[in-house]
Motif scaffolding. Structure first.
Motif, short mmCIF file in Angstrom:
data_model
loop_
_atom_site.label_atom_id
_atom_site.label_comp_id
_atom_site.label_asym_id
_atom_site.label_seq_id
_atom_site.Cartn_x
_atom_site.Cartn_y
_atom_site.Cartn_z
N ARG A 1 -15.13 0.54 2.54
CA ARG A 1 -15.56 -0.18 1.94
C ARG A 1 -16.36 -1.49 2.36
N PHE A 2 -16.34 -2.14 3.59
CA PHE A 2 -16.14 -3.19 3.95
C PHE A 2 -17.41 -3.09 5.69
N THR A 3 -18.25 -3.11 6.02
CA THR A 3 -18.96 -3.68 6.83
C THR A 3 -19.18 -5.16 7.24
N ILE A 4 -18.77 -5.06 9.01
CA ILE A 4 -19.16 -6.44 9.52
C ILE A 4 -19.81 -6.50 10.46
N SER A 5 -21.11 -6.80 10.50
CA SER A 5 -21.92 -7.28 12.09
C SER A 5 -22.19 -7.96 12.50
N VAL A 6 -21.70 -8.39 13.82
CA VAL A 6 -22.11 -9.20 14.86
C VAL A 6 -23.33 -9.55 15.51
N ASP A 7 -23.91 -10.73 15.36
CA ASP A 7 -25.21 -10.40 16.34
C ASP A 7 -24.73 -11.58 17.92
N ASN A 8 -24.11 -11.91 18.31
CA ASN A 8 -23.81 -12.77 19.79
C ASN A 8 -24.80 -13.45 19.83
N THR A 9 -26.08 -12.76 19.96
CA THR A 9 -27.29 -13.68 20.72
C THR A 9 -27.52 -14.75 19.70
N LYS A 10 -27.60 -14.80 18.22
CA LYS A 10 -27.28 -15.49 17.55
C LYS A 10 -26.72 -16.28 16.70
N ILE A 11 -25.19 -15.82 17.36
CA ILE A 11 -24.06 -16.10 16.79
C ILE A 11 -24.00 -16.46 15.25
N THR A 12 -23.67 -14.90 14.55
CA THR A 12 -23.97 -14.73 13.47
C THR A 12 -22.94 -13.88 12.79
N ALA A 13 -22.11 -13.71 11.68
CA ALA A 13 -21.58 -12.83 11.42
C ALA A 13 -21.78 -12.58 10.02
N GLN A 14 -22.05 -11.10 9.52
CA GLN A 14 -22.40 -10.69 8.15
C GLN A 14 -21.59 -10.00 7.62
N LEU A 15 -21.27 -9.72 6.93
CA LEU A 15 -19.80 -8.67 5.87
C LEU A 15 -20.50 -8.39 4.49
N GLN A 16 -21.17 -6.84 4.63
CA GLN A 16 -20.65 -6.91 3.65
C GLN A 16 -19.94 -5.83 2.63
N MET A 17 -19.72 -5.77 1.82
CA MET A 17 -18.74 -5.44 0.87
C MET A 17 -19.64 -4.83 0.09
N ARG A 18 -18.67 -3.55 -0.26
CA ARG A 18 -19.26 -3.10 -1.28
C ARG A 18 -17.97 -2.61 -2.43
N ASN A 19 -18.26 -1.85 -4.04
CA ASN A 19 -17.38 -1.37 -4.44
C ASN A 19 -15.81 -2.14 -4.17
N LEU A 20 -16.06 -3.37 -4.69
CA LEU A 20 -15.16 -4.24 -4.84
C LEU A 20 -14.17 -4.43 -6.05
N GLN A 21 -13.03 -4.75 -5.72
CA GLN A 21 -12.15 -4.68 -6.52
C GLN A 21 -11.47 -6.07 -7.08
N ARG A 22 -10.47 -6.35 -7.84
CA ARG A 22 -9.95 -7.63 -8.36
C ARG A 22 -9.25 -7.99 -7.41
N GLU A 23 -8.26 -7.04 -6.74
CA GLU A 23 -7.64 -7.93 -5.02
C GLU A 23 -8.76 -8.13 -4.32
N ASP A 24 -9.71 -8.17 -4.00
CA ASP A 24 -10.20 -8.80 -3.04
C ASP A 24 -10.96 -9.63 -3.08
N SER A 25 -10.82 -10.85 -4.78
CA SER A 25 -10.63 -11.57 -5.06
C SER A 25 -10.29 -13.05 -3.62
N ALA A 26 -11.10 -13.77 -3.42
CA ALA A 26 -9.89 -14.93 -2.24
C ALA A 26 -11.39 -15.76 -1.63
N MET A 27 -10.76 -17.02 -0.75
CA MET A 27 -12.11 -17.72 -0.38
C MET A 27 -11.80 -16.55 1.10
N TYR A 28 -12.98 -16.83 1.84
CA TYR A 28 -13.40 -15.50 2.45
C TYR A 28 -13.91 -16.71 3.42
N TYR A 29 -13.49 -16.74 4.64
CA TYR A 29 -14.09 -17.82 5.61
C TYR A 29 -14.21 -17.11 7.15
#
Length: 122
Positions: free
Chosen positions: A66-94
């Motif tokens: 359901r989730f896909t992470i991508s990291v660009d080590n040149t730009k030093i960025t991280a992206q988290l694509q979250m699909r089909n989110l469920q109630r149990e995914d509710s949280a503070m994300y760090y």
């Protein structure tokens, strides 16, 4: 001093999608580890997805497929694509970056973002 800036959280209905973004400021050194953790109320901070500079990406079992992470080590960025989110995914994300050791272990990380809230309602 390195600063991690996150964005992209919000409130959605179950089954919907969100994408989280993280960017590191103050360093151009590629992080050994970079990824996302989450913490619900009264719960410990847990790994969601992490990318080591060398090695395989790791996902929590609860988000695989359901989730896909991508990291660009040149730009030093991280992206988290979250699909089909469920109630149990509710949280503070760090976003976390820079640490030596097991990238899935929250204790190794030197830098953390301020967190972005994800709330999923059914």
């Amino acid at each position: 001093q390195v600063r991690l800036a996150e964005s992209g959280g919000g409130s959605v209905q179950a089954g919907e999608s969100l994408t989280l973004y993280c960017r590191a400021f103050g360093s151009d050194v590629k992080p050994n580890c970079m990824g996302w953790f989450r913490q619900g109320p009264g719960e410990e901070r847990e790994v969601v997805a992490v990318v080591p500079i060398a090695g395989d990406t790791t996902y929590a079992d609860s988000v695989k497929g359901r989730f896909t992470i991508s990291v660009d080590n040149t730009k030093i960025t991280a992206q988290l694509q979250m699909r089909n989110l469920q109630r149990e995914d509710s949280a503070m994300y760090y976003c976390a970056a820079y640490g030596m050791g097991d990238c899935t272990d929250r204790r190794i990380y030197v830098y953390w973002g301020q967190g972005t809230q994800v709330t999923v309602s059914s």
